[in-house]
Design a protein around this motif. Structure first.
Motif, mmCIF file in Angstrom:
data_model
loop_
_atom_site.group_PDB
_atom_site.id
_atom_site.type_symbol
_atom_site.label_atom_id
_atom_site.label_comp_id
_atom_site.label_asym_id
_atom_site.label_seq_id
_atom_site.Cartn_x
_atom_site.Cartn_y
_atom_site.Cartn_z
ATOM 1 N N GLU A 39 -12.357 -7.816 -7.842
ATOM 2 C CA GLU A 39 -11.376 -6.778 -7.471
ATOM 3 C C GLU A 39 -9.971 -7.354 -7.359
ATOM 4 O O GLU A 39 -9.734 -8.333 -6.657
ATOM 5 C CB GLU A 39 -11.771 -6.171 -6.118
ATOM 6 C CG GLU A 39 -10.773 -5.101 -5.669
ATOM 7 C CD GLU A 39 -11.029 -4.581 -4.257
ATOM 8 O OE1 GLU A 39 -12.165 -4.730 -3.761
ATOM 9 O OE2 GLU A 39 -10.079 -4.043 -3.667
ATOM 10 N N LEU A 40 -9.057 -6.691 -8.073
ATOM 11 C CA LEU A 40 -7.639 -7.050 -7.956
ATOM 12 C C LEU A 40 -6.950 -6.040 -7.049
ATOM 13 O O LEU A 40 -6.384 -6.397 -6.021
ATOM 14 C CB LEU A 40 -7.016 -7.075 -9.358
ATOM 15 C CG LEU A 40 -5.517 -7.213 -9.452
ATOM 16 C CD1 LEU A 40 -5.044 -8.532 -8.849
ATOM 17 C CD2 LEU A 40 -5.054 -7.114 -10.906
ATOM 18 N N GLU A 43 0.828 -1.211 0.000
ATOM 19 C CA GLU A 43 0.000 0.000 0.000
ATOM 20 C C GLU A 43 0.862 1.261 0.000
ATOM 21 O O GLU A 43 1.968 1.274 0.546
ATOM 22 C CB GLU A 43 -0.924 0.015 1.221
ATOM 23 C CG GLU A 43 -1.931 -1.119 1.199
ATOM 24 C CD GLU A 43 -3.125 -0.867 2.104
ATOM 25 O OE1 GLU A 43 -4.237 -0.668 1.595
ATOM 26 O OE2 GLU A 43 -2.936 -0.880 3.332
#
Ligand code: GAP
Length: 451
Positions: A279-280, A213
């Protein structure tokens, strides 16, 4: 056609991914990465770190703890709001995600509408996917954080449900310790834990997984739309670098009415998995919600002083988020090829070379000829300084090629009798299966050039 069954089977057969604790009957949806799986995973994380940290002057990395001060999760809203809607089948006692059942039955996204979902399950007599009856409990919210206790800490602490939290709480340390100016990002790779109601699909959704992230802080006055677009493009580039085909990607923008009050825009990058588009990765504009909340709950100023304008403000943040395990699943799916050859079907994992778990395999033509084995070992010992190599003298050459094709090794070198006189080897290319003779002394440069 590529199916999940084929990927699961190859992953186990070839040491990429195993169901964890098999000998004890396993643990639901827990997987271990095997010898090639861990190499692939490390290569994916390395690619990401190179692309988003080392190649950029505006992003720095951190590595925070999994267990953090529980106040952080109060501030972020996770203790009260990080819920999935669950429902139990009264007959077989299996638990399901109510929003998924309702969406399958109606095609509508009713996330968050507990009472409506209870009504839909009842009125439409939605059947239990496990036992086929339609006898449901009320739909309830279920907090997904794992709780534990820590010596010396009162109350519960949590295993982090996302890596992002550990980044926001170091915002002040980063601006105090690094010479960094807006816009800038803080990146982190690490484990996250969610007590998910899991519906299979291998490593797509697990309770313990890894995230990569970035919190990218910006001045609230700058136009954020072009930056948002740029980040989506970069996320797409990373996905292509995993080996994915652009036509298998699509973007899902969360409708305004479903957005959190602080978010200006959230987009999911979806990939066409064998079980459908899902969703990837994701990208969200989170405003100043996180820094403001942590500032409030910790009584610490988390603002930024613009040295040029002398203005103080709380930056806004764009959050590109990537799941490591989903990235790895995409790498496996994209690499998987079945090709007809004169000897039958060849399964070959055409990973981008950077990601291949093993870069070079070295074979002596025959294992019972000491001179061949010695020469091959010498080459292996020399090359392993620069590349991840594997020495293999087991079985006939055809079998060894097959094994290396299935783990995606780009180059196989064979030492034969000619090698002893001519100081050269056969180099076989994974994708074209073409072979050429290369002088042993030129091998390193040859491979460096290709890999
Ligand atoms: N900080 C934002 C955040 O955590 P998210 O959409 O909940 O957003 C980000 O998660 C990414 O983490 C997802 O796009 C996905 O790649 C991965 N991910 C989320 N839950 C997962 C799970 N249970 N198993 C595997 N990967 C998961």
């Amino acid at each position: 056609m590529i199916t999940m069954e084929k990927i699961v089977s190859l992953s186990k057969r070839r040491g990429f991914i195993f169901p964890a604790c098999d000998i004890y009957g396993g643990l639901a949806n827990a997987y271990s990465y095997g010898p090639y799986g861990v190499e692939l995973k490390n290569n994916i994380k390395k690619l990401w770190w190179e692309m988003f940290v080392h190649q950029r002057e505006d992003i720095v990395g951190i590595d925070g703890p999994i267990m953090l001060n529980p106040k952080l999760w109060e501030a972020s809203g996770h203790t009260t709001g990080f819920n999935d809607a669950m429902v139990d089948c009264k007959k077989c006692k299996k638990r399901f995600r109510a929003d998924h059942l309702v969406q399958e039955a109606t095609g509508k996204d009713m996330e968050g509408e507990l009472e409506v979902m209870t009504k839909v399950l009842k009125e439409q007599e939605v059947k239990c996917p496990e036992c086929g009856t339609s006898d449901w409990t009320e739909v309830r919210n279920f907090n997904m954080m794992f709780k534990t206790k820590m010596n010396g800490v009162d109350g519960d602490i949590y295993l982090r449900p996302e890596t992002a939290g550990a980044i926001f709480v170091e915002f002040k340390n980063i601006i105090d310790s690094m010479r960094i100016k807006l816009p800038f990002g803080i990146a982190q790779i690490g484990k996250a834990f969610r007590n998910e109601i899991v519906a299979g699909n291998f490593i797509f959704r697990t309770r313990e997984f890894e995230q990569m992230e970035i919190e990218y802080f910006i001045n609230p006055k700058v136009k954020w739309e072009p930056l948002f677009k740029k980040w989506l493009k970069l996320q797409e580039e990373f996905t292509i670098a995993l080996g994915a085909n652009k036509k298998d990607l699509r973007y899902y923008e969360h409708p305004q009415e479903k957005l959190s009050h602080y978010s200006k825009k959230t987009v999911d990058i979806e990939y066409k998995f064998p079980f459908g588009f899902s969703e990837l990765f994701g990208l969200a504009h989170r405003g100043d919600f996180d820094l403001s909340q942590h500032s409030k709950f910790s009584n610490t100023k988390l603002d930024y002083l613009d040295a040029e304008t002398n203005e103080r403000f709380i930056p806004h943040v764009l959050e590109p988020t990537f799941g490591v395990d989903r990235a790895l699943l995409v790498a496996l799916l994209s690499a998987y090829h079945e090709e007809k050859t004169k000897d039958g079907v060849r399964i070959v994992m055409k990973f981008p070379k950077k990601l291949a778990p093993v870069k070079v395999a070295i074979f002596p033509l025959l294992r019972n000829k000491p001179k061949l084995v010695k020469k091959a070992k010498e080459i292996f010992n020399d090359l392993k300084e620069d590349f991840v190599c594997e020495f293999d003298d087991n079985g006939n050459i055809g079998k060894r090629y097959r094994r290396q094709d299935e783990i995606g090794t780009p180059y196989c070198l064979t030492v034969d009798f000619d090698s002893l006189d001519k100081e050269d080897v056969t180099v076989r290319d994974r994708d074209t299966m073409k072979q050429e003779r290369i002088k042993i002394k030129e091998l390193k440069d040859y491979l460096k050039d290709k890999l």
